[in-house]
Write an enzyme that holds these catalytic residues in place. Structure first.
Site, PDB file in Angstrom:
ATOM      1  N   SER A 129      27.046  43.670   8.547  1.00  0.00           N
ATOM      2  CA  SER A 129      26.203  42.807   9.367  1.00  0.00           C
ATOM      3  C   SER A 129      24.712  43.095   9.248  1.00  0.00           C
ATOM      4  O   SER A 129      23.894  42.227   9.524  1.00  0.00           O
ATOM      5  CB  SER A 129      26.639  42.892  10.824  1.00  0.00           C
ATOM      6  OG  SER A 129      26.787  44.229  11.231  1.00  0.00           O
ATOM      7  N   HIS A 148      31.021  37.945   9.716  1.00  0.00           N
ATOM      8  CA  HIS A 148      29.869  37.236   9.129  1.00  0.00           C
ATOM      9  C   HIS A 148      30.242  36.390   7.921  1.00  0.00           C
ATOM     10  O   HIS A 148      29.422  35.656   7.383  1.00  0.00           O
ATOM     11  CB  HIS A 148      28.786  38.237   8.721  1.00  0.00           C
ATOM     12  CG  HIS A 148      28.151  38.894   9.885  1.00  0.00           C
ATOM     13  ND1 HIS A 148      27.153  38.294  10.626  1.00  0.00           N
ATOM     14  CD2 HIS A 148      28.403  40.069  10.489  1.00  0.00           C
ATOM     15  CE1 HIS A 148      26.807  39.091  11.609  1.00  0.00           C
ATOM     16  NE2 HIS A 148      27.547  40.176  11.559  1.00  0.00           N
ATOM     17  N   LYS A 195      30.037  32.819  15.107  1.00  0.00           N
ATOM     18  CA  LYS A 195      28.914  32.888  14.170  1.00  0.00           C
ATOM     19  C   LYS A 195      28.861  31.599  13.347  1.00  0.00           C
ATOM     20  O   LYS A 195      28.448  30.573  13.851  1.00  0.00           O
ATOM     21  CB  LYS A 195      29.001  34.173  13.367  1.00  0.00           C
ATOM     22  CG  LYS A 195      28.644  35.333  14.300  1.00  0.00           C
ATOM     23  CD  LYS A 195      28.819  36.706  13.763  1.00  0.00           C
ATOM     24  CE  LYS A 195      28.431  37.711  14.868  1.00  0.00           C
ATOM     25  NZ  LYS A 195      28.879  39.059  14.607  1.00  0.00           N
TER      26      LYS A 195
END
Ligand SMILES: *Cc1c(COP(=O)(O)O)cnc(C)c1O
Length: 389
Positions: free
Chosen positions: A181, A209, A240
């Protein structure tokens, strides 16, 4: 009279002295490539809304529609009465999307990680974790009470030595981010899957992610590296790239049944509103209908990385839409972030404890929704890298 929490004054002052005190900024209006933060309009390189879906009208329309039927509150944990038809539909959909037998929804990726690790290993077991794994994975390791073995970032050779040496446990689990990340680099999943096979360890990866961004169909780095069927425990987040809210685990049916019974963050927490599931379903529709979004984003990311490297910036091992500018000095990253902000560009300064001491950086996070003008403004505003302190 002295109060029992007076010590906090000193502790906060200490954080401030070390440039580590954080304060909350307030955002007006929706998340997106342009945001209003503390009243200032900024081109936003500080969100994880990678596909530009957080404020997509198709998601908000799905939420509105679900509210009439399901209302807002979840009301109870999933095992009691919180699990709505929309949650069930989303779990089936996630299993299909991820080509897995089954899926389990958690209220966040954080809850998915902590609950899952602690349900898989406990006292008498060992867990092997990359030094740069996300805090939620590390917290899961600690919660589990298994023996925690930290291996150097991405260093599968070192991990192999540990696996060969650390024997005699009931179970062993290897756990890693698939896309890290802060550094934006990828885990060596092929090598990790080989080691898991060779040493009879479970392998769990966190695609937080990467979901929606990596892989031909947006299933993440495991798809990108062709190892999906070799990873028995896969975690993703809806919060996300998918622009919604919640986390999930996919795998075999028996894994999912075990987690639904034993993951404490699942069992002892109220189910998310059904409306969140409705938004997630709409987001999956978009990702499946427009699979090119991830690739376009990654192509643009590579162009920007090249351009910044050419101007002397150290982008480390980034291979994704997350591009750190590695500076190391806490004060320097704060100054640079403030200077950019002055020019209408938001790039957050990342400091310990999010990164290890001495590894402070500016973290650029790119979105499909950024225009070429916005990327131009970012590159122009950054200019040449400063000389190292
Ligand atoms: C953000 C993040 C999480 C947590 O996901 P949430 O849904 O935001 O709770 C888990 N793992 C990684 C690697 C993350 O970056």
């Amino acid at each position: 009279m002295a109060k029992s929490i007076d010590w906090i004054d000193g502790a906060l002052a200490d954080l401030e002295d070390r440039c580590l005190l954080r304060r909350l900024a307030q955002r007006e209006r929706s998340q997106g490539p342009v945001i209003v933060l503390d009243g200032q309009r900024l081109v936003n390189f500080g969100s994880n809304d990678y596909l530009g879906l957080a404020a997509d009208p198709r998601l908000t329309a799905a939420v509105r529609q679900s509210l009439d039927q399901y209302g807002w509150g979840g009301g109870a944990s999933p095992l009691i009465s919180g699990h709505s038809r929309l949650h069930a539909q989303l779990e089936r959909r996630l299993a299909e999307f991820e080509r897995a037998e089954a899926a389990l929804l958690f209220t966040s990726g954080y809850a998915a990680n902590t609950g899952t690790i602690a349900a898989l290993v406990s006292e008498g077991d060992a867990v092997f974790t990359d030094r740069k794994n996300h805090a939620s994975l590390l917290d899961g390791c600690r919660l589990s009470r298994a023996r925690v073995q930290v291996y150097p970032h991405g260093d599968w050779r070192r991990l192999e030595k540990l696996l060969a040496r650390e024997t005699g446990y009931r179970r062993r689990l290897i756990v890693t981010d698939s896309l890290f990340s802060m550094d934006g680099d990828l885990a060596p999943l092929v090598e990790l899957a080989d080691l898991a096979d060779r040493y009879g360890a479970m392998l769990m990866i966190d695609e937080a992610h990467a979901t929606g961004v990596f892989g031909h169909s947006g299933r993440g780095v495991a798809e990108h590296q062709g190892v999906e069927t070799r990873v028995p425990i896969r975690v993703g987040t809806l919060s996300k790239a998918l622009g919604s809210h919640g986390g999930y685990v996919v795998g075999e049916r028996r894994l999912i049944e075990w987690l639904a019974n034993r993951a404490r963050s699942y069992v002892f927490s109220t189910a998310a509103p059904a409306a969140a599931a409705a938004a997630s379903l709409a987001a999956l529709d978009i990702v499946e209908a427009e699979p090119g979004r991830g690739k376009l984003l990654l192509d643009r990311s590579e162009q920007l990385r090249r351009r910044l490297s050419a101007k002397g910036w150290n982008v480390g091992r980034s291979a994704s839409q997350i591009i750190p500018l590695l500076l190391g000095d806490d004060e320097q990253v704060i100054e640079l972030s403030a200077a950019l902000r002055h020019r209408g560009v938001f790039v957050p300064a990342i400091r310990p404890p999010t990164v290890p001491p001495g590894e402070a950086c500016l973290r650029i996070s790119l979105s499909h929704a950024h225009t070429s003008e916005m990327l131009e403004l970012l590159a122009e505003s950054l200019g040449r890298a400063p000389d190292p302190h």
